[in-house]
Design an enzyme around this catalytic site. Sequence first.
Site, PDB file in Angstrom:
ATOM      1  N   ARG A   2     -20.378   0.232  -6.009  1.00 60.78           N
ATOM      2  CA  ARG A   2     -20.485   1.279  -7.173  1.00 60.78           C
ATOM      3  C   ARG A   2     -21.755   1.099  -7.967  1.00 60.78           C
ATOM      4  NH1 ARG A   2     -14.344   1.947  -8.242  1.00 60.78           N
ATOM      5  NH2 ARG A   2     -13.601   2.213  -6.340  1.00 60.78           N
ATOM      6  N   TYR A  35      -2.242  -2.890  -3.855  1.00 59.90           N
ATOM      7  CA  TYR A  35      -3.324  -3.462  -3.492  1.00 59.90           C
ATOM      8  C   TYR A  35      -2.986  -4.812  -2.882  1.00 59.90           C
ATOM      9  CZ  TYR A  35      -6.831  -0.160  -5.313  1.00 59.90           C
ATOM     10  OH  TYR A  35      -7.432   1.005  -5.545  1.00 59.90           O
ATOM     11  N   THR A  51      -2.276   0.878  -0.412  1.00 61.75           N
ATOM     12  CA  THR A  51      -3.842   1.398  -0.194  1.00 61.75           C
ATOM     13  C   THR A  51      -4.534   0.334   0.560  1.00 61.75           C
ATOM     14  OG1 THR A  51      -3.671   2.408  -2.349  1.00 61.75           O
ATOM     15  CG2 THR A  51      -5.808   2.047  -1.341  1.00 61.75           C
ATOM     16  N   HIS A  80     -10.215   7.881  -1.116  1.00 63.26           N
ATOM     17  CA  HIS A  80     -10.219   7.328  -2.282  1.00 63.26           C
ATOM     18  C   HIS A  80     -11.013   7.975  -3.340  1.00 63.26           C
ATOM     19  CE1 HIS A  80      -8.854   3.008  -3.451  1.00 63.26           C
ATOM     20  NE2 HIS A  80      -9.638   3.383  -4.534  1.00 63.26           N
ATOM     21  N   GLN A  86       2.174   2.002  -6.180  1.00 57.82           N
ATOM     22  CA  GLN A  86       0.961   1.648  -5.092  1.00 57.82           C
ATOM     23  C   GLN A  86       0.557   0.342  -5.179  1.00 57.82           C
ATOM     24  OE1 GLN A  86      -2.729   1.806  -6.487  1.00 57.82           O
ATOM     25  NE2 GLN A  86      -3.373   0.481  -4.711  1.00 57.82           N
ATOM     26  N   ARG A 107     -14.638   6.875  -3.479  1.00 56.15           N
ATOM     27  CA  ARG A 107     -15.109   5.758  -4.146  1.00 56.15           C
ATOM     28  C   ARG A 107     -15.232   4.472  -3.141  1.00 56.15           C
ATOM     29  NH1 ARG A 107     -13.824   6.787  -9.702  1.00 56.15           N
ATOM     30  NH2 ARG A 107     -13.206   4.375  -9.990  1.00 56.15           N
ATOM     31  N   LYS A 166      -1.964   4.411   2.272  1.00 51.34           N
ATOM     32  CA  LYS A 166      -3.040   5.501   1.572  1.00 51.34           C
ATOM     33  C   LYS A 166      -4.173   5.154   2.075  1.00 51.34           C
ATOM     34  CE  LYS A 166      -4.626   6.771  -3.207  1.00 51.34           C
ATOM     35  NZ  LYS A 166      -5.696   6.026  -3.203  1.00 51.34           N
ATOM     36  N   SER A 190      -0.573   2.479 -10.209  1.00 55.44           N
ATOM     37  CA  SER A 190      -1.597   1.778  -9.826  1.00 55.44           C
ATOM     38  C   SER A 190      -1.191   0.195  -9.915  1.00 55.44           C
ATOM     39  CB  SER A 190      -2.969   2.207 -10.200  1.00 55.44           C
ATOM     40  OG  SER A 190      -3.938   0.958  -9.845  1.00 55.44           O
TER      41      SER A 190
HETATM   42  C1  LIG Z   1     -10.577   5.958 -12.122  1.00 55.67           C
HETATM   43  C2  LIG Z   1     -10.118   5.838 -10.752  1.00 55.67           C
HETATM   44  C3  LIG Z   1      -9.041   4.956 -10.318  1.00 55.67           C
HETATM   45  C4  LIG Z   1      -8.503   4.714  -9.180  1.00 55.67           C
HETATM   46  N1  LIG Z   1      -7.924   3.656  -8.976  1.00 55.67           N
HETATM   47  C5  LIG Z   1      -6.937   3.493  -7.847  1.00 55.67           C
HETATM   48  C6  LIG Z   1      -6.204   2.654  -7.354  1.00 55.67           C
HETATM   49  O1  LIG Z   1      -6.093   1.720  -8.416  1.00 55.67           O
HETATM   50  N2  LIG Z   1      -5.578   2.540  -6.606  1.00 55.67           N
HETATM   51  C7  LIG Z   1      -5.485   3.421  -5.532  1.00 55.67           C
HETATM   52  O2  LIG Z   1      -5.061   3.724  -4.355  1.00 55.67           O
HETATM   53  N3  LIG Z   1      -6.330   4.701  -5.717  1.00 55.67           N
HETATM   54  C8  LIG Z   1      -7.355   4.677  -6.827  1.00 55.67           C
HETATM   55  N4  LIG Z   1      -8.192   5.679  -7.104  1.00 55.67           N
HETATM   56  C9  LIG Z   1      -8.208   6.724  -6.108  1.00 55.67           C
HETATM   57  C10 LIG Z   1      -7.226   7.752  -6.324  1.00 55.67           C
HETATM   58  O3  LIG Z   1      -5.930   7.326  -6.094  1.00 55.67           O
HETATM   59  C11 LIG Z   1      -7.375   9.105  -5.449  1.00 55.67           C
HETATM   60  O4  LIG Z   1      -7.322   8.541  -3.894  1.00 55.67           O
HETATM   61  C12 LIG Z   1      -8.626   9.875  -6.017  1.00 55.67           C
HETATM   62  O5  LIG Z   1      -8.787   9.690  -7.313  1.00 55.67           O
HETATM   63  C13 LIG Z   1      -8.458  11.321  -5.366  1.00 55.67           C
HETATM   64  O6  LIG Z   1      -9.533  12.218  -5.677  1.00 55.67           O
HETATM   65  P1  LIG Z   1      -9.729  13.001  -7.022  1.00 55.67           P
HETATM   66  O7  LIG Z   1     -10.016  12.147  -8.091  1.00 55.67           O
HETATM   67  O8  LIG Z   1     -10.970  13.725  -6.483  1.00 55.67           O
HETATM   68  O9  LIG Z   1      -8.390  14.018  -7.379  1.00 55.67           O
HETATM   69  C14 LIG Z   1      -8.765   5.728  -8.273  1.00 55.67           C
HETATM   70  C15 LIG Z   1      -9.328   6.921  -8.545  1.00 55.67           C
HETATM   71  C16 LIG Z   1      -9.961   6.892  -9.890  1.00 55.67           C
HETATM   72  C17 LIG Z   1     -10.924   8.282 -10.033  1.00 55.67           C
END
Ligand SMILES: Cc1cc2nc3c(=O)[nH]c(=O)nc-3n(C[C@H](O)[C@H](O)[C@H](O)COP(=O)(O)O)c2cc1C
Length: 416
Positions: A193, A158, A184, A307, A156, A310, A283, A137
């Site tokens: 959030r 940002y 992303t 995401h 990845q 999220r 992404k 990340s």
């Molecule tokens: C704690 C956490 C941090 C995340 N940080 C990033 C990130 O830095 N960059 C990103 O592209 N997605 C981030 N995501 C999204 C994940 O890459 C992914 O899309 C998502 O967790 C997939 O869903 P799942 O947790 O249900 O498998 C994050 C998700 C979580 C849970």
Amino acid sequence: MIDPKSSAATASPILKTGHVIARDKAKPAAVRRYLSLDDFERAGRRHLPAMLSGFVDGGTETEAALRGNRASFAAHSLVPRVLVDTHDRSCTTTLFNRVYAAPFGIAPMGITALCAYRGDLALSAAAASADIPMILSASSLIPMEAVRKTGTHWFQAYLPGDQPRIDALVDRVARAGFETLVVTVDIPVPANRENNARNGFSVPLEPSIRLALDGMTHPSWLFGTALRTLLQHGMPHFENMDAGRGPPILARDVVRAVGPRDRLTWEHLAAIRKRWTGSMVIKGVLSAADAIIARETGIDGIIISNHGGRQLDAAVAPLIALPSIAAAVPGMTIMLDGGVRRGTDVLKALALGAHFVFVGRPFLYAAAVGGEALVHHAAKLLTEEIRRNMALLGIRRLSELSHAHLAAAARSMDRN
Ligand SMILES: Cc1cc2nc3c(=O)[nH]c(=O)nc-3n(C[C@H](O)[C@H](O)[C@H](O)COP(=O)(O)O)c2cc1C
């Protein structure tokens, strides 16, 4: 050449049936009791302070998108074929010229090293030993050059809509030796959030009595991760946002340092495409129209993702968006994440047109509770589920999966 669904005849060493059984018997009870990815989430929630487990678990606002991700898998059922000789089945998958042991990888997750001791290193090393990809990340707290040495070759980013900053970061990622750049694109602004606010979690971290109490009541995290990190490696910084080191996690100017992400456009992506010679992935795509533009821009693959629920609350579940996107960009490498927890989920996504999937939260929880060994165990569990379910479904190769293996479930999806 991209050949995402091709399957090599040889399985990963960890998958050879006899070895699995022998090795499982040798495993300590502490590892053997984790039987599915859900078990890591349950254990992780107990292990982490509420501010961090809330951060990992949470979606946004009403959490409709988060619930929708799981509901979308539950709404699809599989139709098996019987009396097929599947004894030599294989779930190995070729993606961007590399052969992986299984059609899934570890999704990028930020501030992992706050949840798990040296989290990015643990995830990367475990992924390498399980022969699956792990995406580092942009919001990670360990320099990408160090993580790259442990095995991962996916980074990845940002990005702010600021070409000189983008170019400098892209050059650093290339110098570090990464092969696949994931941009992303679903985070033009920080999400709402509410759960973080309710749990007292924020970036920058604001020290408070409440956070101190939260930490003290989770001593294995406090001593095993937080204090150990501070003592051995100092205050964590955002190491990989830009070409140079970013601010520490307690810095007041963290948000300002992020830059104008809401100015990022397809023009920036086209410029990166010219500069970056490796594989390039976007992404956070959820519409067929964007998938078409991505292909026209020369992007090699997309990750259909909301995401993990999220970002935009009520965003469509990736599995629901998948069929129309797959139809719109035939031949393009299509990946998906969000709510994948079981081997059957992986097979459903592949039957609907995905070539590969990524899994987030369960792997982070596994890293938090048991480091590299437990992440490896989690990867092995999911791989074994896929191989077992291939036999139960009557297929020898993942490329045999199609819509014919799916039936619409009777129960309707209620995402509210
Ligand atoms: C704690 C956490 C941090 C995340 N940080 C990033 C990130 O830095 N960059 C990103 O592209 N997605 C981030 N995501 C999204 C994940 O890459 C992914 O899309 C998502 O967790 C997939 O869903 P799942 O947790 O249900 O498998 C994050 C998700 C979580 C849970």
